[in-house]
Design a protein around this motif. Structure first.
Motif, PDB file in Angstrom:
ATOM      1  N   CYS A 119     -42.338  39.868  -4.087  1.00  0.00           N
ATOM      2  CA  CYS A 119     -41.665  40.782  -5.029  1.00  0.00           C
ATOM      3  C   CYS A 119     -40.276  40.242  -5.393  1.00  0.00           C
ATOM      4  CB  CYS A 119     -41.543  42.189  -4.435  1.00  0.00           C
ATOM      5  SG  CYS A 119     -43.097  43.068  -4.327  1.00  0.00           S
ATOM      6  N   TRP A 120     -39.551  39.687  -4.407  1.00  0.00           N
ATOM      7  CA  TRP A 120     -38.241  39.074  -4.678  1.00  0.00           C
ATOM      8  C   TRP A 120     -38.403  37.919  -5.673  1.00  0.00           C
ATOM      9  CZ3 TRP A 120     -33.972  41.310  -4.398  1.00  0.00           C
ATOM     10  CH2 TRP A 120     -33.568  42.076  -3.299  1.00  0.00           C
ATOM     11  N   ILE A 147     -40.776  37.571  -7.997  1.00  0.00           N
ATOM     12  CA  ILE A 147     -41.023  38.160  -9.326  1.00  0.00           C
ATOM     13  C   ILE A 147     -39.702  38.685  -9.898  1.00  0.00           C
ATOM     14  CG2 ILE A 147     -42.196  40.019 -10.582  1.00  0.00           C
ATOM     15  CD1 ILE A 147     -44.449  39.823  -8.489  1.00  0.00           C
ATOM     16  N   TYR A 148     -38.902  39.341  -9.025  1.00  0.00           N
ATOM     17  CA  TYR A 148     -37.594  39.863  -9.434  1.00  0.00           C
ATOM     18  C   TYR A 148     -36.706  38.738  -9.958  1.00  0.00           C
ATOM     19  CZ  TYR A 148     -33.025  42.177  -8.967  1.00  0.00           C
ATOM     20  OH  TYR A 148     -31.774  42.681  -9.203  1.00  0.00           O
ATOM     21  N   SER A 183     -46.186  39.840  14.868  1.00  0.00           N
ATOM     22  CA  SER A 183     -46.758  41.065  14.316  1.00  0.00           C
ATOM     23  C   SER A 183     -47.437  40.791  12.977  1.00  0.00           C
ATOM     24  CB  SER A 183     -45.658  42.103  14.144  1.00  0.00           C
ATOM     25  OG  SER A 183     -46.065  43.107  13.240  1.00  0.00           O
ATOM     26  N   MET A 196     -45.747  42.794  10.281  1.00  0.00           N
ATOM     27  CA  MET A 196     -44.496  42.205   9.821  1.00  0.00           C
ATOM     28  C   MET A 196     -44.752  41.130   8.783  1.00  0.00           C
ATOM     29  SD  MET A 196     -41.594  39.755  11.490  1.00  0.00           S
ATOM     30  CE  MET A 196     -40.862  38.660  10.264  1.00  0.00           C
ATOM     31  N   TYR A 197     -45.627  40.174   9.108  1.00  0.00           N
ATOM     32  CA  TYR A 197     -45.834  39.048   8.191  1.00  0.00           C
ATOM     33  C   TYR A 197     -46.561  39.450   6.911  1.00  0.00           C
ATOM     34  CZ  TYR A 197     -43.264  35.842  10.974  1.00  0.00           C
ATOM     35  OH  TYR A 197     -42.217  35.227  11.604  1.00  0.00           O
ATOM     36  N   ILE A 244     -46.223  42.543   5.402  1.00  0.00           N
ATOM     37  CA  ILE A 244     -45.228  43.268   4.605  1.00  0.00           C
ATOM     38  C   ILE A 244     -44.140  42.312   4.113  1.00  0.00           C
ATOM     39  CG2 ILE A 244     -43.507  45.131   4.635  1.00  0.00           C
ATOM     40  CD1 ILE A 244     -45.189  46.434   6.922  1.00  0.00           C
ATOM     41  N   PHE A 245     -43.688  41.422   5.010  1.00  0.00           N
ATOM     42  CA  PHE A 245     -42.606  40.504   4.645  1.00  0.00           C
ATOM     43  C   PHE A 245     -43.029  39.546   3.527  1.00  0.00           C
ATOM     44  CE2 PHE A 245     -39.926  36.737   5.084  1.00  0.00           C
ATOM     45  CZ  PHE A 245     -38.670  37.317   5.091  1.00  0.00           C
ATOM     46  N   THR A 262     -30.933  32.788   5.954  1.00  0.00           N
ATOM     47  CA  THR A 262     -32.137  33.628   6.026  1.00  0.00           C
ATOM     48  C   THR A 262     -33.364  32.901   5.454  1.00  0.00           C
ATOM     49  OG1 THR A 262     -31.381  34.815   4.038  1.00  0.00           O
ATOM     50  CG2 THR A 262     -31.007  35.884   6.141  1.00  0.00           C
ATOM     51  N   LEU A 278     -45.360  39.939   1.301  1.00  0.00           N
ATOM     52  CA  LEU A 278     -45.473  40.717   0.061  1.00  0.00           C
ATOM     53  C   LEU A 278     -44.080  40.998  -0.513  1.00  0.00           C
ATOM     54  CD1 LEU A 278     -47.445  42.303  -1.830  1.00  0.00           C
ATOM     55  CD2 LEU A 278     -47.093  44.289  -0.369  1.00  0.00           C
ATOM     56  N   GLY A 279     -43.139  41.349   0.363  1.00  0.00           N
ATOM     57  CA  GLY A 279     -41.764  41.630  -0.055  1.00  0.00           C
ATOM     58  C   GLY A 279     -41.092  40.417  -0.678  1.00  0.00           C
ATOM     59  N   VAL A 280     -41.294  39.254  -0.068  1.00  0.00           N
ATOM     60  CA  VAL A 280     -40.704  38.018  -0.583  1.00  0.00           C
ATOM     61  C   VAL A 280     -41.330  37.672  -1.945  1.00  0.00           C
ATOM     62  CG1 VAL A 280     -40.495  35.537  -0.183  1.00  0.00           C
ATOM     63  CG2 VAL A 280     -40.057  37.131   1.678  1.00  0.00           C
ATOM     64  N   PHE A 296     -36.940  30.582   8.608  1.00  0.00           N
ATOM     65  CA  PHE A 296     -38.394  30.643   8.766  1.00  0.00           C
ATOM     66  C   PHE A 296     -39.027  29.274   9.000  1.00  0.00           C
ATOM     67  CE2 PHE A 296     -37.630  34.850   7.354  1.00  0.00           C
ATOM     68  CZ  PHE A 296     -38.634  35.593   7.942  1.00  0.00           C
TER      69      PHE A 296
END
Lengths: 90, 90
Positions: free
Chosen positions: A50-51, A53-54, A37, A40-41, A43-44, A16, A46-48, A20
């Motif tokens: 957050c991962w 930071i996690y 989209s 998509m890019y 939100i994705f 995964t 931003l999500g990555v 990319f």
């Protein structure tokens, strides 16, 4: 000894993350983002982030490394998409 | 009490899962996959499938749910891409 479960986890994370790279290369080469989209890019990416930071919070080097790479690749694609929208290319 | 770290993890998982929905909708609507990388969607879909198996192995419902959704969305996009290649649309 490394377990079968761990192997599957590492294979999954590698696939995964690496996936990319061909998309980023294709986007850089062709500069075409017409069928990508923006949502998509946005939100994705931003999500990555957050991962990432996690991963820092739980001090997990694998999560940090995988998501740092994906963040850069996804970020490059997002920048091309935004650039094309702003210059009315798509 | 849920920790700040857990919140960031859930936000990250939700964003990266949900992000593929607008891409799938765009692809279904326009049927245009010209700027989508076949390699990316092949590798990514396979990777998400591995995450799904990993989730089943460690009996983690959150991993199973998130990756089942992403697998379906990513799979739909991949099918459109392959269909367009086979019918020479791109």
């Amino acid at each position: 000894m490394i377990s079968m479960t761990e192997v599957i986890g590492y294979v999954a994370a590698t696939l995964t993350t690496v996936s990319f790279l061909p998309q980023a290369i294709l986007t850089i080469k062709t500069r075409d983002t017409s069928s990508l989209s923006l949502s998509m890019y946005s939100i994705f990416t931003l999500g990555v982030f957050c991962w990432l930071i996690y991963g820092v919070y739980i001090s997990d080097k694998a999560i940090i490394a995988a998501n740092a790479i994906t963040f850069i690749l996804s970020g490059i694609i997002l920048i091309y998409k935004i650039h094309n929208i702003l210059t009315k290319k798509n």
